[in-house]
Design a protein around this motif. Sequence first.
Motif, mmCIF file in Angstrom:
data_model
loop_
_atom_site.group_PDB
_atom_site.id
_atom_site.type_symbol
_atom_site.label_atom_id
_atom_site.label_comp_id
_atom_site.label_asym_id
_atom_site.label_seq_id
_atom_site.Cartn_x
_atom_site.Cartn_y
_atom_site.Cartn_z
ATOM 1 N N LEU A 111 -6.152 5.414 1.736
ATOM 2 C CA LEU A 111 -5.860 5.551 0.387
ATOM 3 C C LEU A 111 -6.936 5.632 -0.384
ATOM 4 N N ILE A 138 1.005 -1.202 0.178
ATOM 5 C CA ILE A 138 0.015 0.004 -0.088
ATOM 6 C C ILE A 138 0.820 1.364 0.028
ATOM 7 N N PHE A 198 0.657 4.483 -2.450
ATOM 8 C CA PHE A 198 0.473 5.830 -2.212
ATOM 9 C C PHE A 198 1.553 6.734 -2.687
ATOM 10 N N LEU A 245 -4.770 11.396 3.641
ATOM 11 C CA LEU A 245 -3.322 11.077 2.895
ATOM 12 C C LEU A 245 -2.182 11.586 3.610
ATOM 13 N N LEU A 247 -1.450 9.244 6.039
ATOM 14 C CA LEU A 247 -1.114 7.797 5.334
ATOM 15 C C LEU A 247 0.242 7.910 5.033
ATOM 16 N N ALA A 248 0.715 8.992 4.732
ATOM 17 C CA ALA A 248 2.275 9.216 4.468
ATOM 18 C C ALA A 248 2.803 9.198 5.664
#
Lengths: 312, 353, 278
Positions: C225, A139, A143, C232, C235-236
């Motif tokens: 995502l 994942i 991204f 986001l 997520l990063a």
Amino acid sequence: MATHETVTPDRMTPGPTRAGDLLPPARSAFGRLREIAGLWLPALPLILVIALLLLAPALSLVIGSFRDASGFSIDPWIRVITRRGDQAAILTSLALGATVATLCTLVGAPVAWVISRMLPGRRAAWLALFTVAGNFGGIGLGFAYYAILGTVGMLTLAIQGVGIDWVPPRPSSFGGLVIGYLYTNVPLFVLLTIPSMGALRDDWWEAAQVASATRAQFWRRVGLPVLAPFIAAGWLLIFTWSIGIYGLAYALAGGGAAMTTPLITLRIGDILATDFTETWRANVLSVILMAIAILSLLAYRVTLRRAVRWFR
Amino acid sequence: MSSVSLRGVVKRYGSVTALDTVDLDVASGELVALLGPSGCGKTTLLRTVAGLERHDAGRVAIDDEDLSSVPTRSRPIGMVFQSYALFPNLTVRQNIAFPLEVRGRPAAEVRRRVDEMLDLCHLGIQADRYPNQISGGQAQRCALGRALAASPKVLLLDEPLSALDALVRVRLRDEIRRVQQQVRITTLYVTHDQAEAMAIADRVAVMNHGRIEQLDHPAAIYDDPSTPFSAAFVGSRNAVPVVVRDGEVRIGPARLPAPVGTAGTDRLVAYFRPEEVELSDDPEDLPVRVELVVFLGPVTRLHLDAELDGGPVRFHLDLPSRQAAAHPVGSLRRIRIDPSLVRLFPAATEVHP
Amino acid sequence: MSTAGRRILLGAIVVYLILPLVAVFLYSVATVWQSRILPDGYTLEHYVAVAVDPRVQGAVLRSLALAVLVTLIDIAIVVPAVFWARVRNPRIRPIIEVGAAIPFALPWVVIAFGIDRLVGEWAPSWQTTFPVLVLAQSAIAFPFFYWAVDGAMAATGIARLTEAAETCGARPIQILRRIVLPIIRTGVATGTVLVFAVSFGEFALARILVGSSYDTLPLWQAQALLRTDDQLNELAVTTVLSFLVLFALAAWLVARGRSSGASLAAGAQVGTPTEAPR
């Protein structure tokens, strides 16, 4: 018989025999059990895990793919193979695997060769970099694709910033999947093939020079023939692994629901997550994927046997 | 017929000097052995002639043609590598044909020449086998055939026998010599085995620390080492510490004039061979005690303890094995040494190869 | 290859390999990143947000629990089996080899589906439960441990050492504890890191076997995502952090010994001439 045992309980060596027995020791059922246990007991948990969690599920899938409500049937297979959507998924997966493996080979083989000829210190630094990159997948990598090549990705903005009207490939497109897959697989290919680059000994190049050969003659007559099977083996492994990738494909394809590029793995995941009535279809697709992987792995072993034949 | 000439050849790896101004002339058709311990520079010297190493200074020439800027593949040489470096994907025949084919020789000539080489090296039966299907000795002969196939002017051999077991080694050593004399090719032969060098070479170059210490015929090197290193490295020798006293050196009753340039009480080492030590009955001679008896086959070596200049000294004495039974451990004997066979060198340079 | 060609090749590779890592890192510290090559501004607030987000906390803890349990199970089942295969019963080896070849070759989606099917058939009440995930993950990750440990045992000639210990009168348990484990600890460490890393980041198994009933970190990341509620940056952050942890583990390994910590490649190196094909 078991009563005469002089073996202490903690001794795990099998075959209780009494010193001085002239005849082969007659073994009781208990003695034989002990012997078998002594041979197999420490490995039993692992063997159970292999049997129940790896072999049995694979077998269960194979058997399940030949069943429908009425019992044995090849109907599920016919229905999958004749359906256009499933055909497309199979063909796309194969094409993706082949494309990725070929590009990995074209890029990775020269890189592996160059790194295999570095001094140990520099080589270790490169290996570390490839190890890091090879482990960055799933994942997170999906991204990263958006962050670099998305509509507002780093590289997209950079290229558009200098006035070029460029639209990057959509992550779910074939090209997008290839770019994403290459990222983890090139490092894996390099790591896989660096050891076999050692098969090409430096003194062959020296001997070729003494024999008056040019660099091109050396590569054509000796270098490539020796390395080719190893490189082919690397191609087959990357091919096998690429068609089985799921997490990265899921991230790039936006969950697989809005599929512009159908892949077997995504089809299977999608069916299992959304549509219980179609499980049989996922089952057949899984066995097809399995068959491709097994064939590819067998080819890998044959290739490798060919590769080492000159070294035995 | 061709000669090799090296003048003032220097090769450095960083701060290490691998070749220290080496001069060497090999006459046409001659076999010179480069003999020395590992790290002495002998392989570097060979690879410099091959062009696999570039020398930092000096001149390397074959037939008076300076090769310094000529790449390996244009040099008129053939080489046998220590590992043989046979191409694993080519058969014996194809390996031998390789130098001819890359030179673009016509197929008929290649075939004729390869057959000659197979014949010369007795490899007819193995011709179509791959390198991993033949024995070490056969691989060695195949490497020799490949090195000679294109009729080079100079043959270079880098420890060609070191990968073989002892029995095959002696046979192949004589085989190499036979082939070399048959084609009468100028040859440089690297080895660390002094017996091998003595047996095969016309002349032996004893190398140490990147220099040629002595260059001479085998018998001359054996009988008359010119440096302590040669004395210690070639043959098995007694190395006995002695002291200069009144302008002479004494080993028991044997008296030697001290070498020019030594002064009183200088420490020296006397080198002489075990077979040159004699047992004697003369009460004047040096008393010794037998400490160890080592059976070596044709000869038996006695380890003898004595006292010399107030310190303990061990001598080695070889005698025919049949006579050894008369001298068991613990027996007391006397020995003598012919002063003319003893070589004296300063003690500081004593070498343990 | 010429020196210039080599430089260009290696330089391009470095950029290609580093770029995604840089991009993800920048994303984790960016305020807004819409129109320029670099972010418009920098902030650490996403790290704070991640630290206090109960969903992320839960996901991290669940992934940790999974990875730790799987590692312990693999140590417990693989070390004795490999030891026994080497010193007492060589017939164990082909069984392990076949077992190791399955996760090596078969896509994990397929294995996960097979396990799910089997559990559904024989023990439906266990379907989509944590224990099944742990066991399945242990099965899939065991080859990494096997190759690391087996390599270490082969390198040190464990069979001969065991014979020596037996002549000294040591019992198997004593041999394992006092001789074998200390000698193969580099192999065990390598295997541990590999198994931990694989289990911590595994997506296919978790998604197919437990779905949303046990949200691991990769599952949370996938949701972040795909949803459009602008997580986001977080997520990063999780990507950077989990990457850093794995990187630190790998670096620790490399610093300790000679292992490369290379994911699948650890066990699958395209056979060098000295070793027969598997």
